[in-house]
Design an enzyme around this catalytic site. Sequence first.
Site, PDB file in Angstrom:
ATOM      1  N   PHE A 151       0.806  -1.226   0.000  1.00 36.78           N
ATOM      2  CA  PHE A 151       0.000   0.000   0.000  1.00 36.78           C
ATOM      3  C   PHE A 151       0.838   1.275   0.000  1.00 36.78           C
ATOM      4  O   PHE A 151       0.324   2.345  -0.303  1.00 36.78           O
ATOM      5  CB  PHE A 151      -0.949   0.012   1.217  1.00 36.78           C
ATOM      6  N   LYS A 175      -1.287  -7.256  -9.423  1.00 39.13           N
ATOM      7  CA  LYS A 175      -2.264  -7.370  -8.332  1.00 39.13           C
ATOM      8  C   LYS A 175      -1.861  -6.310  -7.305  1.00 39.13           C
ATOM      9  O   LYS A 175      -1.005  -6.533  -6.455  1.00 39.13           O
ATOM     10  CB  LYS A 175      -2.208  -8.781  -7.724  1.00 39.13           C
ATOM     11  N   GLU A 178      -4.993  -3.910  -2.157  1.00 43.57           N
ATOM     12  CA  GLU A 178      -6.429  -3.612  -2.088  1.00 43.57           C
ATOM     13  C   GLU A 178      -6.691  -2.355  -1.267  1.00 43.57           C
ATOM     14  O   GLU A 178      -7.808  -1.841  -1.261  1.00 43.57           O
ATOM     15  CB  GLU A 178      -7.195  -4.812  -1.506  1.00 43.57           C
ATOM     16  N   ARG A 179      -5.643  -1.851  -0.585  1.00 43.52           N
ATOM     17  CA  ARG A 179      -5.860  -0.642   0.224  1.00 43.52           C
ATOM     18  C   ARG A 179      -5.639   0.638  -0.591  1.00 43.52           C
ATOM     19  O   ARG A 179      -6.028   1.708  -0.157  1.00 43.52           O
ATOM     20  CB  ARG A 179      -4.967  -0.691   1.465  1.00 43.52           C
ATOM     21  N   SER A 228       4.878  -6.975   3.453  1.00 42.49           N
ATOM     22  CA  SER A 228       5.352  -7.221   4.815  1.00 42.49           C
ATOM     23  C   SER A 228       6.087  -8.562   4.900  1.00 42.49           C
ATOM     24  O   SER A 228       5.940  -9.424   4.025  1.00 42.49           O
ATOM     25  CB  SER A 228       4.154  -7.217   5.764  1.00 42.49           C
ATOM     26  N   CYS A 283       9.587   1.605   3.699  1.00 45.52           N
ATOM     27  CA  CYS A 283      10.506   0.517   4.058  1.00 45.52           C
ATOM     28  C   CYS A 283      11.909   1.039   4.305  1.00 45.52           C
ATOM     29  O   CYS A 283      12.738   0.334   4.851  1.00 45.52           O
ATOM     30  CB  CYS A 283      10.533  -0.544   2.970  1.00 45.52           C
ATOM     31  N   GLU A 381       8.981  -4.122  13.332  1.00 49.16           N
ATOM     32  CA  GLU A 381       8.620  -3.048  12.402  1.00 49.16           C
ATOM     33  C   GLU A 381       7.314  -2.407  12.878  1.00 49.16           C
ATOM     34  O   GLU A 381       6.287  -3.090  12.983  1.00 49.16           O
ATOM     35  CB  GLU A 381       8.437  -3.604  10.992  1.00 49.16           C
TER      36      GLU A 381
HETATM   37  P1  NAD Z   1       1.148  -6.657   2.979  1.00 44.15           P
HETATM   38  O1  NAD Z   1       2.077  -7.815   3.125  1.00 44.15           O
HETATM   39  O2  NAD Z   1      -0.005  -6.552   3.892  1.00 44.15           O
HETATM   40  O3  NAD Z   1       0.512  -6.648   1.494  1.00 44.15           O
HETATM   41  C1  NAD Z   1       1.320  -6.709   0.343  1.00 44.15           C
HETATM   42  C2  NAD Z   1       0.548  -7.446  -0.755  1.00 44.15           C
HETATM   43  O4  NAD Z   1       0.332  -8.786  -0.344  1.00 44.15           O
HETATM   44  C3  NAD Z   1      -0.811  -6.836  -1.048  1.00 44.15           C
HETATM   45  O5  NAD Z   1      -1.004  -6.816  -2.441  1.00 44.15           O
HETATM   46  C4  NAD Z   1      -1.782  -7.777  -0.343  1.00 44.15           C
HETATM   47  O6  NAD Z   1      -3.009  -7.900  -1.015  1.00 44.15           O
HETATM   48  C5  NAD Z   1      -1.051  -9.091  -0.334  1.00 44.15           C
HETATM   49  N1  NAD Z   1      -1.316  -9.887   0.877  1.00 44.15           N
HETATM   50  C6  NAD Z   1      -1.492  -9.406   2.140  1.00 44.15           C
HETATM   51  N2  NAD Z   1      -1.675 -10.427   3.002  1.00 44.15           N
HETATM   52  C7  NAD Z   1      -1.618 -11.569   2.282  1.00 44.15           C
HETATM   53  C8  NAD Z   1      -1.728 -12.954   2.604  1.00 44.15           C
HETATM   54  N3  NAD Z   1      -1.948 -13.370   3.850  1.00 44.15           N
HETATM   55  N4  NAD Z   1      -1.619 -13.845   1.607  1.00 44.15           N
HETATM   56  C9  NAD Z   1      -1.392 -13.467   0.344  1.00 44.15           C
HETATM   57  N5  NAD Z   1      -1.274 -12.169  -0.016  1.00 44.15           N
HETATM   58  C10 NAD Z   1      -1.389 -11.228   0.925  1.00 44.15           C
HETATM   59  O7  NAD Z   1       2.049  -5.349   3.003  1.00 44.15           O
HETATM   60  P2  NAD Z   1       1.544  -3.828   3.123  1.00 44.15           P
HETATM   61  O8  NAD Z   1       1.075  -3.601   4.515  1.00 44.15           O
HETATM   62  O9  NAD Z   1       0.678  -3.484   1.987  1.00 44.15           O
HETATM   63  O10 NAD Z   1       2.915  -3.044   2.906  1.00 44.15           O
HETATM   64  C11 NAD Z   1       3.755  -2.614   3.943  1.00 44.15           C
HETATM   65  C12 NAD Z   1       4.906  -3.573   4.120  1.00 44.15           C
HETATM   66  O11 NAD Z   1       5.660  -3.632   2.922  1.00 44.15           O
HETATM   67  C13 NAD Z   1       5.883  -3.135   5.200  1.00 44.15           C
HETATM   68  O12 NAD Z   1       6.257  -4.263   5.944  1.00 44.15           O
HETATM   69  C14 NAD Z   1       7.062  -2.571   4.416  1.00 44.15           C
HETATM   70  O13 NAD Z   1       8.305  -2.643   5.081  1.00 44.15           O
HETATM   71  C15 NAD Z   1       7.044  -3.472   3.221  1.00 44.15           C
HETATM   72  N6  NAD Z   1       7.718  -2.833   2.099  1.00 44.15           N
HETATM   73  C16 NAD Z   1       8.968  -3.298   1.795  1.00 44.15           C
HETATM   74  C17 NAD Z   1       9.674  -2.704   0.765  1.00 44.15           C
HETATM   75  C18 NAD Z   1      11.059  -3.177   0.449  1.00 44.15           C
HETATM   76  O14 NAD Z   1      11.646  -2.670  -0.499  1.00 44.15           O
HETATM   77  N7  NAD Z   1      11.620  -4.123   1.200  1.00 44.15           N
HETATM   78  C19 NAD Z   1       9.109  -1.640   0.045  1.00 44.15           C
HETATM   79  C20 NAD Z   1       7.829  -1.200   0.388  1.00 44.15           C
HETATM   80  C21 NAD Z   1       7.139  -1.816   1.421  1.00 44.15           C
END
Ligand code: NAD
Length: 484
Positions: A151, A175, A178-179, A228, A283, A381
Amino acid sequence: MAAAELENFVGGQWSRPASLGLLDVPDPARGSVIARVPRSTGEEVDRAVAAARAAFPGWRDVPVAARARHVLALRELLESHADELARSVVRENGKTLDEARGSVRRGIEATEFAASAPTTMQGSFLEDVAAGVDTTLLRQPVGVVVGITPFNFPVMIPLWMAPLALVCGNTFVLKPSERVPSSAGLLTRLVEQAGFPAGTFNLVHGDAPTVDALLVHPGVDAISFVGSAPTARHVYTTAAAHGKRVQALAGAKNFLIVMPDADLARSVPAILSSAFGQSGERCLAGSVVLAVEPGGDRLVRALADGVRQLTVGPGDRSGTRVGPVIRPEHRDRILRWIADGERAGARIEARGTLPDGSEGFYVAPVLFDRVTPEMAIAQEEIFGPVLAVIRAPSLEAAIAVANRSRFGNAAAIFTRDGGAAREFTRRIEAGMLGINLGVPAPAAYFPFAGWKGSFYGDLHVTGQDGIDFYTRKKVVTSRWTPPP
Ligand code: NAD
């Protein structure tokens, strides 16, 4: 007015998908619902992957220079719609307009890098590996690539992936989170206008079940994921077990080491912007300051002054430095981390103020002092506007604390001493380092990813690693004898 119900883009057509239902998308600054996003079913995933598969043979036969021209057309459209994209990011993500504009700019830079594929996709050739025998290394596309994005950067992160995957001759299914789904829709309209053939780029909205259908789909060859840590682990293990190439960028806990000789007039604004910019939902956000003594008291005083002056409010209001966080549940989780830090004995040294009477999802920025490395607020985090200060007796001790973290995304040092900076660079266990800057985001022509629990895979996103990820190497050994 009813909130718009978003559509998928599959095989060059917009449509309402078969869905497991709709999710509300609130404006984090105001709480009002601005869109409704479908949770696409497995059948809808089948349709998108089939469209991408069908488009693949034709697209990979388009010469690379012509593919790059499509990417350049997209680049022009991104440029002319940059403000619209940035405003969409502000509206659904909550960051400030300046931050959103900066993130769109970084996405445009990634698109520009992709356009250099006629050079970066080149292979290699060696004459006479044996008598009369030559060897050629070719790069060919992988096939159908899926991008699954978080997101916090609704435009930039899809642009790390799609232009590069497409220019290498792959077809793509996005994909998005969704947020923040509306920005992905806007981006898709620009891809459509740029003239990419039907099926080369597809947009499928949804959440976990949609992702799970993509991870095991036999028609998918590679997965680029950012999100995440628990999701990254799940995506990496599931997709790899189903024979796919995967890169999964994960969560972070970034340490900023501040030496006693640091130039505080420059370092403090950089640290504040790293920790509290984008409400800490980045991140690369600095999350723990390791204050090397005897500089700690002076540094904490300066940081506390800065935190008290941070203006919290809607991202589209001028003067806002810290916008809302993404959801009320996330706000509540951050507030629980803050309470946990206090219970563990850390001291709140400064707290920002909340905007009056807002329905938005705001957290007042917090600066903790006297944090110890064992405390959860130093290890987990938080992804919010919270900065913890740990005092360290030496550079060596500071590096040891940072290296004990299970994450290793980014780290920075603030110092005037080249020897300290060199020691930090050699010893710290993280993938992206800053020296006298707080957000060490590599430019698009360098690889972007962390180490340890911040990354699953081997090839990072963007840069030459991105080309390597989106192509397969083929080595041809040939023997030709001279004509008689
Ligand atoms: P998230 O893991 O909740 O969601 C990321 C994606 O995964 C979304 O498209 C979501 O629909 C999907 N998803 C969520 N839960 C899932 C599940 N149980 N099974 C399958 N798919 C699922 O992450 P977020 O909250 O949207 O983003 C923030 C996180 O992303 C933070 O932890 C941040 O550190 C990380 N991030 C890392 C980088 C990097 O370069 N390392 C860059 C940006 C963000």
